[in-house]
Design a protein around this motif. Structure first.
Motif, mmCIF file in Angstrom:
data_model
loop_
_atom_site.group_PDB
_atom_site.id
_atom_site.type_symbol
_atom_site.label_atom_id
_atom_site.label_comp_id
_atom_site.label_asym_id
_atom_site.label_seq_id
_atom_site.Cartn_x
_atom_site.Cartn_y
_atom_site.Cartn_z
ATOM 1 N N ARG A 187 -7.732 13.965 -11.636
ATOM 2 C CA ARG A 187 -8.272 12.776 -12.321
ATOM 3 C C ARG A 187 -7.274 11.621 -12.264
ATOM 4 N N VAL A 188 -6.003 11.925 -12.436
ATOM 5 C CA VAL A 188 -4.970 10.888 -12.394
ATOM 6 C C VAL A 188 -4.839 10.332 -10.976
ATOM 7 N N THR A 189 -4.961 11.202 -9.980
ATOM 8 C CA THR A 189 -4.908 10.756 -8.588
ATOM 9 C C THR A 189 -6.095 9.844 -8.285
ATOM 10 N N ASP A 190 -7.254 10.176 -8.820
ATOM 11 C CA ASP A 190 -8.419 9.296 -8.663
ATOM 12 C C ASP A 190 -8.158 7.930 -9.297
ATOM 13 N N ASP A 191 -7.502 7.921 -10.439
ATOM 14 C CA ASP A 191 -7.155 6.670 -11.107
ATOM 15 C C ASP A 191 -6.189 5.862 -10.238
ATOM 16 N N PHE A 192 -5.225 6.538 -9.631
ATOM 17 C CA PHE A 192 -4.290 5.850 -8.733
ATOM 18 C C PHE A 192 -5.041 5.272 -7.539
ATOM 19 N N THR A 193 -5.968 6.019 -6.974
ATOM 20 C CA THR A 193 -6.749 5.545 -5.835
ATOM 21 C C THR A 193 -7.584 4.323 -6.220
ATOM 22 N N THR A 194 -8.131 4.332 -7.427
ATOM 23 C CA THR A 194 -8.888 3.178 -7.914
ATOM 24 C C THR A 194 -7.986 1.953 -8.021
ATOM 25 N N ALA A 195 -6.777 2.143 -8.554
ATOM 26 C CA ALA A 195 -5.821 1.040 -8.649
ATOM 27 C C ALA A 195 -5.436 0.542 -7.261
ATOM 28 N N TYR A 196 -5.291 1.468 -6.325
ATOM 29 C CA TYR A 196 -4.971 1.114 -4.941
ATOM 30 C C TYR A 196 -6.102 0.286 -4.317
ATOM 31 N N ASP A 197 -7.338 0.709 -4.535
ATOM 32 C CA ASP A 197 -8.485 -0.028 -3.992
ATOM 33 C C ASP A 197 -8.561 -1.440 -4.570
ATOM 34 N N ALA A 198 -8.318 -1.573 -5.870
ATOM 35 C CA ALA A 198 -8.326 -2.902 -6.503
ATOM 36 C C ALA A 198 -7.223 -3.779 -5.909
ATOM 37 N N PHE A 199 -6.063 -3.180 -5.682
ATOM 38 C CA PHE A 199 -4.959 -3.926 -5.080
ATOM 39 C C PHE A 199 -5.346 -4.410 -3.689
ATOM 40 N N ASN A 200 -5.953 -3.535 -2.894
ATOM 41 C CA ASN A 200 -6.329 -3.911 -1.526
ATOM 42 C C ASN A 200 -7.349 -5.041 -1.489
ATOM 43 N N ARG A 201 -8.274 -5.056 -2.427
ATOM 44 C CA ARG A 201 -9.259 -6.152 -2.459
ATOM 45 C C ARG A 201 -8.561 -7.497 -2.654
ATOM 46 N N ILE A 202 -7.562 -7.526 -3.504
ATOM 47 C CA ILE A 202 -6.831 -8.770 -3.764
ATOM 48 C C ILE A 202 -5.892 -9.078 -2.603
ATOM 49 N N TYR A 203 -5.288 -8.048 -2.032
ATOM 50 C CA TYR A 203 -4.290 -8.236 -0.977
ATOM 51 C C TYR A 203 -4.882 -8.900 0.262
ATOM 52 N N LYS A 204 -6.170 -8.719 0.488
ATOM 53 C CA LYS A 204 -6.803 -9.332 1.668
ATOM 54 C C LYS A 204 -6.602 -10.843 1.683
ATOM 55 N N ASN A 205 -6.483 -11.445 0.515
ATOM 56 C CA ASN A 205 -6.320 -12.898 0.410
ATOM 57 C C ASN A 205 -4.860 -13.319 0.270
ATOM 58 N N TYR A 206 -3.947 -12.364 0.277
ATOM 59 C CA TYR A 206 -2.536 -12.660 0.042
ATOM 60 C C TYR A 206 -1.827 -12.843 1.384
ATOM 61 N N THR A 207 -1.387 -14.060 1.662
ATOM 62 C CA THR A 207 -0.711 -14.344 2.925
ATOM 63 C C THR A 207 0.665 -14.965 2.720
ATOM 64 N N LEU A 208 1.143 -14.949 1.491
ATOM 65 C CA LEU A 208 2.395 -15.649 1.201
ATOM 66 C C LEU A 208 3.627 -14.914 1.727
ATOM 67 N N SER A 209 3.562 -13.606 1.816
ATOM 68 C CA SER A 209 4.664 -12.844 2.411
ATOM 69 C C SER A 209 4.127 -11.493 2.868
ATOM 70 N N LYS A 210 4.862 -10.879 3.754
ATOM 71 C CA LYS A 210 4.437 -9.577 4.269
ATOM 72 C C LYS A 210 4.886 -8.499 3.290
ATOM 73 N N LEU A 211 3.946 -7.661 2.895
ATOM 74 C CA LEU A 211 4.233 -6.571 1.966
ATOM 75 C C LEU A 211 4.055 -5.233 2.681
#
Length: 167
Positions: free
Chosen positions: A109-133
């Motif tokens: 369940r905790v791993t699923d929560d981490f994956t959800t947080a990862y997915d949310a991060f990726n949605r925002i990261y698509k628009n992030y071009t200020l530096s390479k992460l």
């Protein structure tokens, strides 16, 4: 080390591992919020106030990878040791197996929560071009974490079946 001792140690390690995954998911959600704020400031042509984001995110990814890599040999050895388990008529061992199975489900369940947080991060990261992460490192950690969790869940099911047959 007896199998019961091995299971008790594994239960303790599962608790620690679960706590680390919870903390990592929370940090990832914090990075997502910070990235949203940075993107908002960038869209408005405001000066970006969070100058440490990129360095802190990179350190987070490296630390997450290091923690996973350090824990992997333990889990590989423990899985091999527990797979060789022979059913016993030991009630205490059956309780340890049940506890292990429950803790594996909690880790899932905790791993699923981490994956959800990862997915949310990726949605925002698509628009992030200020530096390479190093998002590729985070992606690899997420996939490896899901893989390890699946293996531990499978092991817990196998142990539970063997314990039931031994009773």
């Amino acid at each position: 080390m007896s199998q019961q001792d091995l299971l008790e140690t594994a239960n303790t390690q599962l608790d620690t591992f679960r706590s680390e995954v919870i903390a990592s998911a929370q940090l990832l959600r914090d990075f997502t919020r910070r990235m949203e704020l940075i993107l908002s400031q960038d869209r408005r042509n405001l000066e970006i106030r969070d100058n440490t984001f990129s360095d802190e995110f990179s350190a987070f990814c490296r630390d997450l990878r290091k923690k996973y890599d350090e824990s992997l040999p333990y889990w590989q050895k423990t899985r091999l040791d527990l797979k060789s388990y022979q059913a016993k008529d030991d009630y205490g061992f059956a309780l340890a197996v049940k506890s292990f199975a429950l803790k594996c489900k909690a880790l899932s369940r905790v791993t699923d929560d981490f994956t959800t947080a990862y997915d949310a991060f990726n949605r925002i990261y698509k628009n992030y071009t200020l530096s390479k992460l190093p998002v590729w490192l985070l992606t690899a950690c997420c996939e490896d974490l899901n893989n390890l969790t699946g293996k531990l869940l499978f092991l817990a099911r196998e142990l539970s079946k063997k314990t039931e047959k031994g009773s």
